[in-house]
Design an enzyme around this catalytic site. Structure first.
Site, PDB file in Angstrom:
ATOM      1  NE  ARG A 197      -3.335  43.722  19.274  1.00 31.43           N
ATOM      2  CZ  ARG A 197      -3.196  44.774  18.463  1.00 31.43           C
ATOM      3  NH1 ARG A 197      -2.065  45.469  18.492  1.00 31.43           N
ATOM      4  NH2 ARG A 197      -4.149  45.133  17.638  1.00 31.43           N
ATOM      5  CB  CYS A 212      -0.517  52.223  17.005  1.00 33.35           C
ATOM      6  SG  CYS A 212       1.142  51.666  17.446  1.00 33.35           S
ATOM      7  CG  HIS A 247       4.900  46.278  16.321  1.00 34.45           C
ATOM      8  ND1 HIS A 247       3.753  46.636  17.006  1.00 34.45           N
ATOM      9  CD2 HIS A 247       4.880  44.932  16.233  1.00 34.45           C
ATOM     10  CE1 HIS A 247       3.073  45.551  17.317  1.00 34.45           C
ATOM     11  NE2 HIS A 247       3.728  44.514  16.858  1.00 34.45           N
ATOM     12  CD  GLU A 303       2.736  41.080  16.520  1.00 34.80           C
ATOM     13  OE1 GLU A 303       2.227  42.088  17.034  1.00 34.80           O
ATOM     14  OE2 GLU A 303       2.547  39.927  16.956  1.00 34.80           O
TER      15      GLU A 303
END
Length: 448
Positions: A138, A371, A250, A174
């Protein structure tokens, strides 16, 4: 001036595969090495976008990334033609090839943090691309993410873009998966809620013991400064380390908010009572009234929340002021979760309706409805300044489904990633996509 919240959903990329790359993500690890279906994954995502558009919500599209990441592999010492690079990596370091082929950019809740113009000092919508440096697969996303966002939101009169934070553990960021915003109306000044898993420098904050806490307090504070947010419009809260160790990688796996509504699990945060009180106080000063819906652990265990992705749902404000909750099919399959949702609706809560979508391909890799989307609150003048090519319409939906059918494979296993033809297929598809979405040159292979 009118305003609305636009959901920009990530298109699933042509290399969608189950690499099991995300330590701390239960679904990602549990389904590692299974055979995926990129075509089905992309069509499932597009079906959700069109359904929300048909319901009257403004819906946008965010393009996937070029994979495998040949430029990144060259930086790591692999040389030769593109095909030779792939062959060498496959022979010498297959896990690296898998990581370099990840289609994880589909989860655009991690793409960036966005602050609407009503909250920022200069009155522009601010974007900070997330560095995502906790995971290699990522961490390679943000350069392309920045170019794509700049192509979508190009008008500097209305939009400001910031580079990703320094790619070090102390500033692990994030994106919007750990950020939400509360407001009376999308065009009003709101309260931005930053949730962090740990502090890099302050040892007073506890940390999880099993899985990594990906978002730092310091990263959240830096983004708030870059966006010119006032102290009166910001709240910082810490995730409960114990739930991170249960797979809540998360905040959007354990809580979701929109408008004046916060929907969260009893075990989501540390110091919950004080945190909710601060949100309530600051929102009330801005003309709003927080409506907090706490899901008791006695009714829905954290394990059920993680497996069903109850909180990784989309909370959408409807014209009559009620909320619609978009959940994955896994919520209906979980008896405890589904029973809770039925009681929630019957109790006349702010959440008036639940709609279920089949997103199995994304879910098996560890990402649900929330997401897959990046939320951007826009005034009508700002929406008019967005690249119109990325706003979903019926003709665009048709074009994109036809594009997927032309370019995507219907199965993807680890061995398929070694095929040099896959790179050519991906580049051909993305080159055509940039024309469909009117993005211009945003990919490394287009930039030379």
């Amino acid at each position: 001036m009118k305003s609305c919240e636009v959901n920009f959903d990530g298109l699933v990329g042509p290399t969608h595969n189950y690499g099991g790359l995300s330590y701390g993500n239960v679904a990602s690890q549990s389904n590692s090495q299974q055979t995926s279906n990129p075509r089905e994954a992309a069509l499932q995502g597009l079906a959700k976008m069109k359904a929300l558009m048909d319901m009257g919500f403004t819906q946008g599209v965010l393009a996937p990334q070029e994979r495998p990441d040949i430029a990144g592999l060259r930086k790591l010492g692999f040389s030769g033609t593109d095909a030779e690079v792939i062959a060498k990596v496959a022979k010498q370091d297959m896990p690296l090839l898998v990581a370099s082929c990840s289609a994880s950019s589909m989860w655009v809740a991690n793409a960036a943090t966005v602050s609407p113009s009503a909250d920022t000092a200069d009155g522009r919508v601010h974007f900070t691309a997330a560095n995502l440096n906790c995971k290699y697969h990522r961490s390679i996303e943000h350069p392309t993410t920045s170019r794509v966002l700049q192509a979508m939101f190009a008008d500097q009169q209305h939009f400001a873009h910031h580079a990703a934070l320094p790619a070090v553990a102390q500033f692990g960021d994030e994106g919007a998966a750990n950020h939400t915003r509360f407001c009376r109306d999308y065009g009003d000044a709101g309260v931005e809620f930053f949730v962090f898993g740990r502090s890099a420098f302050d040892t007073r904050y506890p940390a999880p013991q099993k899985y990594p806490a990906r978002q730092t307090l310091e990263a959240s504070q830096a983004v708030a400064r870059l966006h010119g947010l006032s102290a009166e419009g910001v709240v910082y809260g810490q995730q409960n380390p114990a739930v991170i160790d249960q797979g809540v990688f998360h905040n959007d796996v354990i809580a979701v908010g929109n408008g004046e509504v916060l929907f969260y699990h009893e075990d989501a945060f540390l110091n919950t009572e004080a945190l909710v009180a601060e949100l309530h106080d600051k929102l009330s000063r801005r003309g709003g009234r927080l409506q907090a819906i706490c899901v008791p652990r006695a009714e829905v265990a954290v394990e059920d929340a993680v497996r069903s992705y109850l909180f990784n749902s989309q909370l959408l404000a409807r014209g009559d002021g009620s909320m619609l909750l978009i959940v994955p099919e896994e919520c209906r399959a979980n008896e405890r979760v589904w029973n809770y949702l039925q009681r929630l609706i019957a109790d006349e809560s702010p959440i008036a309706e639940v709609k279920v979508f089949d997103l199995k391909q994304s879910m098996q890799n560890g990402g649900g409805p929330a997401c897959l989307r990046l939320r951007v609150a826009l005034k009508d003048t700002e929406l008019a300044a967005v690249n119109p090519g990325v706003i979903m319409t019926a003709p665009l939906y048709d074009s994109l489904t036809q594009w997927v059918d032309r370019h995507y494979r219907d199965r993807m296993g680890e061995n398929d990633l070694t095929d040099p033809q896959l790179l050519l297929e991906c580049r051909t598809a993305l080159d055509e996509l940039t024309q469909i979405l009117k993005l211009g040159a945003v990919y490394p292979f287009q930039l030379g």
